[in-house]
Write a protein that holds these residues in place. Sequence first.
Motif, PDB file in Angstrom:
ATOM      1  N   SER A  58       4.711  10.806 -12.255  1.00  0.00           N
ATOM      2  CA  SER A  58       4.155   9.934 -13.286  1.00  0.00           C
ATOM      3  C   SER A  58       3.960   8.525 -12.739  1.00  0.00           C
ATOM      4  O   SER A  58       4.758   8.036 -11.937  1.00  0.00           O
ATOM      5  N   ARG A  59       2.914   7.863 -13.228  1.00  0.00           N
ATOM      6  CA  ARG A  59       2.601   6.529 -12.745  1.00  0.00           C
ATOM      7  C   ARG A  59       3.653   5.516 -13.198  1.00  0.00           C
ATOM      8  O   ARG A  59       4.107   5.535 -14.343  1.00  0.00           O
ATOM      9  N   LEU A  60       4.025   4.622 -12.271  1.00  0.00           N
ATOM     10  CA  LEU A  60       4.911   3.514 -12.598  1.00  0.00           C
ATOM     11  C   LEU A  60       4.135   2.241 -12.904  1.00  0.00           C
ATOM     12  O   LEU A  60       4.684   1.306 -13.481  1.00  0.00           O
ATOM     13  N   HIS A  61       2.865   2.194 -12.490  1.00  0.00           N
ATOM     14  CA  HIS A  61       1.989   1.088 -12.869  1.00  0.00           C
ATOM     15  C   HIS A  61       1.454   1.325 -14.278  1.00  0.00           C
ATOM     16  O   HIS A  61       1.231   2.471 -14.683  1.00  0.00           O
ATOM     17  N   PRO A  98       0.802  -1.221   0.000  1.00  0.00           N
ATOM     18  CA  PRO A  98       0.000   0.000   0.000  1.00  0.00           C
ATOM     19  C   PRO A  98       0.836   1.274   0.000  1.00  0.00           C
ATOM     20  O   PRO A  98       0.396   2.299  -0.553  1.00  0.00           O
ATOM     21  N   ILE A  99       2.030   1.214   0.585  1.00  0.00           N
ATOM     22  CA  ILE A  99       2.879   2.405   0.569  1.00  0.00           C
ATOM     23  C   ILE A  99       3.272   2.763  -0.853  1.00  0.00           C
ATOM     24  O   ILE A  99       3.139   3.916  -1.284  1.00  0.00           O
ATOM     25  N   VAL A 100       3.758   1.788  -1.619  1.00  0.00           N
ATOM     26  CA  VAL A 100       4.202   2.120  -2.981  1.00  0.00           C
ATOM     27  C   VAL A 100       3.007   2.433  -3.880  1.00  0.00           C
ATOM     28  O   VAL A 100       3.119   3.265  -4.787  1.00  0.00           O
ATOM     29  N   GLU A 101       1.858   1.811  -3.646  1.00  0.00           N
ATOM     30  CA  GLU A 101       0.656   2.152  -4.418  1.00  0.00           C
ATOM     31  C   GLU A 101       0.240   3.592  -4.126  1.00  0.00           C
ATOM     32  O   GLU A 101      -0.123   4.344  -5.034  1.00  0.00           O
ATOM     33  N   PHE A 102       0.290   3.979  -2.860  1.00  0.00           N
ATOM     34  CA  PHE A 102      -0.034   5.358  -2.477  1.00  0.00           C
ATOM     35  C   PHE A 102       0.904   6.335  -3.172  1.00  0.00           C
ATOM     36  O   PHE A 102       0.459   7.346  -3.746  1.00  0.00           O
ATOM     37  N   LEU A 103       2.194   6.046  -3.126  1.00  0.00           N
ATOM     38  CA  LEU A 103       3.156   6.928  -3.777  1.00  0.00           C
ATOM     39  C   LEU A 103       2.912   7.002  -5.285  1.00  0.00           C
ATOM     40  O   LEU A 103       3.034   8.063  -5.900  1.00  0.00           O
ATOM     41  N   ASP A 104       2.549   5.870  -5.874  1.00  0.00           N
ATOM     42  CA  ASP A 104       2.322   5.855  -7.315  1.00  0.00           C
ATOM     43  C   ASP A 104       1.087   6.660  -7.694  1.00  0.00           C
ATOM     44  O   ASP A 104       1.044   7.269  -8.764  1.00  0.00           O
ATOM     45  N   GLU A 105       0.110   6.680  -6.816  1.00  0.00           N
ATOM     46  CA  GLU A 105      -1.130   7.409  -7.098  1.00  0.00           C
ATOM     47  C   GLU A 105      -1.015   8.906  -6.820  1.00  0.00           C
ATOM     48  O   GLU A 105      -1.781   9.698  -7.384  1.00  0.00           O
ATOM     49  N   THR A 106      -0.092   9.299  -5.953  1.00  0.00           N
ATOM     50  CA  THR A 106      -0.060  10.691  -5.490  1.00  0.00           C
ATOM     51  C   THR A 106       1.158  11.477  -5.932  1.00  0.00           C
ATOM     52  O   THR A 106       1.162  12.714  -5.815  1.00  0.00           O
ATOM     53  N   GLU A 107       2.192  10.805  -6.422  1.00  0.00           N
ATOM     54  CA  GLU A 107       3.447  11.492  -6.726  1.00  0.00           C
ATOM     55  C   GLU A 107       3.903  11.213  -8.156  1.00  0.00           C
ATOM     56  O   GLU A 107       4.108  10.059  -8.539  1.00  0.00           O
TER      57      GLU A 107
END
Length: 234
Positions: free
Chosen positions: A80-83, A69-78
């Motif tokens: 360009s998306r890495l997913h 959840p930490i890396v998902e949160f970072l990906d959603e809020t910071e």
Amino acid sequence: MPDTLTLISHALCPYVQRAAIVLHEKNVPFDRVTIDLADKPDWFRAASPLGKVPLLKLGGDRYLFESAPIVEFLDETEGSRLHPEDPAERARHRAYIEFASQILNGIGALYNARDDTGFYAAGEALRAKFRHLEGELDPDGPFFAGRAFSLVDAAFAPVFRYFDVFETFLTLEMFDDLDRVLAWRGKLAARTSVQEAVTADYPALLTAFLQNRNSWISQLLDLRSRERSLLVAH
């Protein structure tokens, strides 16, 4: 969002490395607090219901726990998306992040094995997983899904870092004939975010940790140390 996030860490935790890599990839400034998991401070016990790192402090008394959840949160809020944007491909990437976690469990089985039988069985189980990855990697690389660095890459970089240390005293043949995996490993190792996810003394800290496992790998390390001492003496 606070001006600066704080990543609560342990020096050897591969899951902390995932979060650190993502923070670096997104150019997010953050502070890092390293704790001793054998002597957990009271504030950490209150913030981490599972008693594990990483924690991400968002400000005040707000903490996130567990790396996924930490890396998902970072990906959603910071940044360009890495997913990937495609839902099916995004689900596939999440599955391979979990696959990386299972490989980390297998690495634990390797370095905790009490005898050579358990050690080589754990090694074969790991090699089977890497053989599977050989067929799943984008053939054009350089990363898991091609040209773009993803959260899967952030999850696997700490996996390969273990082998950077293991191979200083072991011949494992783990990646023999796995050309795509080897190329991927090399590209990840050269990535600045991966290099900066640990301190310079990480290899020494991991080696000391392995020496104290009272396991087969500890015996192999002791043997290599004695051999080196004999070479120096002569």
